[in-house]
Scaffold this active site. Structure first.
Site, short mmCIF file in Angstrom:
data_model
loop_
_atom_site.label_atom_id
_atom_site.label_comp_id
_atom_site.label_asym_id
_atom_site.label_seq_id
_atom_site.Cartn_x
_atom_site.Cartn_y
_atom_site.Cartn_z
N ALA A 62 0.84 -1.20 0.00
CA ALA A 62 0.00 0.00 0.00
C ALA A 62 0.87 1.24 0.00
CB ALA A 62 -0.91 0.01 1.22
N TYR A 63 0.26 2.35 -0.36
CA TYR A 63 0.88 3.66 -0.16
C TYR A 63 0.46 4.10 1.24
CZ TYR A 63 2.12 8.58 -0.86
OH TYR A 63 2.69 9.81 -0.75
N THR A 103 -7.62 0.16 6.56
CA THR A 103 -7.20 1.00 7.67
C THR A 103 -8.36 1.65 8.43
OG1 THR A 103 -5.97 3.07 8.17
CG2 THR A 103 -6.98 2.92 6.02
N TYR A 127 -4.97 9.87 2.24
CA TYR A 127 -4.65 8.46 2.47
C TYR A 127 -5.91 7.66 2.79
CZ TYR A 127 -3.24 4.33 5.13
OH TYR A 127 -3.14 3.05 5.61
N LYS A 131 -7.69 4.67 0.55
CA LYS A 131 -7.91 3.32 1.08
C LYS A 131 -9.39 2.94 1.04
CE LYS A 131 -5.26 0.82 2.73
NZ LYS A 131 -4.54 -0.31 2.11
#
Length: 281
Positions: A62-63, A103, A127, A131
Site C-alpha cells: 500500500a501507499y 485502515t 490516504y 484506502k
C-alpha cells in the site's frame, strides 16, 4: 501445492508473514517486493500477476505515507485504489482467494464508541480516502474478497511509532506526544497470524472485518508503555493535536470493534500490552 502471493513483502506485515511462513510448508510462498509486484504501474502489474498465477493473494502492499499523500494524491490513489481493483479482478477471474488490508483512517474520528464494520465511512485525509476507494473497488470487482481494517501497526520490522519512540527516548531527555487521538495499536505479527487463521478456517466468509489488539489508548499512553517496557528515563508529556500540526488530519477516535472477526473466525486477540512486551524481549 497452492501458491500464496504476498505483496508488500518488505513492509511490516509482509515481513511478519515471512517469519510465519515456515510454519506453513503446505504452501508455496512468494514474497513480492515492489520490483516483483509493481503497484504503481497497472500494465506491468497485470503481466506480473499473470506470470505468477497465485491461488491466494495476501495484499499487504500500500501507499502508507499519510502526510505525503496530501500532495502525492494521484500516486496514493493509483496504489491504494487502482492496483487493488486490478488485483481483485484478477483474483475473481482466476478463482484466487484474496485478503486485502485496509485502515481505520476510513473513518472521520467523530465517534465515541468502538467502530464496527457497518459504521459509515468518511475519511478526512487523502490516504484514508484512497484506502476507502480501494475497499469499494475491491468488493465491486470481487465480492468474494476479505478486507481487514487495522490500526496503528507496529513491528520489529520497518518504520513505525514504537521504533521511533525507542530511538527518541534514548536520544532525548523529554518528548511531547499527542494525547487526544484514541484507538488501539496492532502488532503486525498478531495480524499476520490472524490472516493465516482466516485462510485455514473451514469457512471463507467474504466481507470487511476489523482487527487490532485489545485496549483503548491514546498515542501518549502508548508512548508511556513503551517508556516503561524499555526502561527509558525520558520525560514523556501529553499534548493536543493542535500543538503538533501535520499536513494530513488524523481521526480523533478510531477504536475498532472486533466482535465480528472474533465470532466468525474464533480468534483470540491479545491485549496490546501483551504484544508490545514481545518487542522488548
Amino acid at each position: 501445492m497452492k501458491k500464496i502471493l504476498v505483496t508488500g513483502a518488505n513492509g511490516q506485515l509482509g515481513s511478519e508473514l515471512s517469519v510465519l511462513s515456515s510454519k506453513y510448508p503446505e504452501y508455496n510462498w512468494i514474497f513480492a517486493d515492489r520490483t516483483q509486484i509493481t503497484l504503481d504501474n497497472l500494465e506491468v502489474l497485470k503481466l506480473q500477476l499473470n506470470e505468477i498465477k497465485p491461488d491466494i493473494i495476501l495484499n499487504c502492499g500500500a501507499y502508507t505515507a499519510v502526510d505525503k499523500a496530501e500532495t502525492e494524491t494521484e500516486l496514493a490513489f493509483t496504489i491504494n485504489e487502482s492496483s487493488v481493483k486490478l488485483i481483485a479482478e484478477f483474483a475473481s477471474e482466476n478463482r484466487a482467494k484474496l485478503i486485502h488490508i485496509s485502515t481505520d483512517y476510513v473513518f472521520d474520528g467523530t465517534s465515541s464508541i468502538a467502530l464496527n464494520e457497518e459504521e459509515k465511512t468518511n475519511p478526512i485525509n487523502v490516504y484514508g480516502a484512497s484506502k476507502r476507494a480501494g475497499e469499494i473497488a475491491c468488493l465491486e470487482k470481487n465480492p468474494d474478497a476479505i478486507i481487514v481494517r487495522t490500526s496503528w501497526v507496529y513491528s520489529k520490522f520497518g518504520n513505525n511509532f514504537v521504533k521511533t519512540m525507542q530511538r527518541l527516548m534514548q536520544e532525548r531527555e523529554s518528548l511531547n506526544v499527542v494525547n487526544d487521538q484514541i484507538g488501539s495499536p496492532t502488532y503486525a505479527a498478531d495480524l499476520a497470524q490472524a490472516m493465516l487463521d482466516i485462510l485455514k478456517a473451514p469457512n471463507w466468509i467474504p466481507g470487511i472485518y476489523n482487527y487490532s489488539n485489545e485496549g483503548e489508548i491514546s498515542w501518549h499512553e502508548f508512548a508511556l508503555d513503551i517508556k516503561e517496557f524499555g526502561g527509558y528515563n525520558c520525560n514523556v508529556s501529553g499534548i493536543p493535536s493542535s500543538a503538533y500540526p501535520t499536513p494530513a488530519k488524523r481521526p480523533e477516535f478510531s477504536l475498532l470493534d472486533k466482535k465480528k472477526i472474533k465470532t466468525i473466525y474464533n480468534l483470540d486477540i491479545p491485549n496490546y500490552k501483551e504484544s508490545l512486551k514481545k518487542i522488548f524481549i
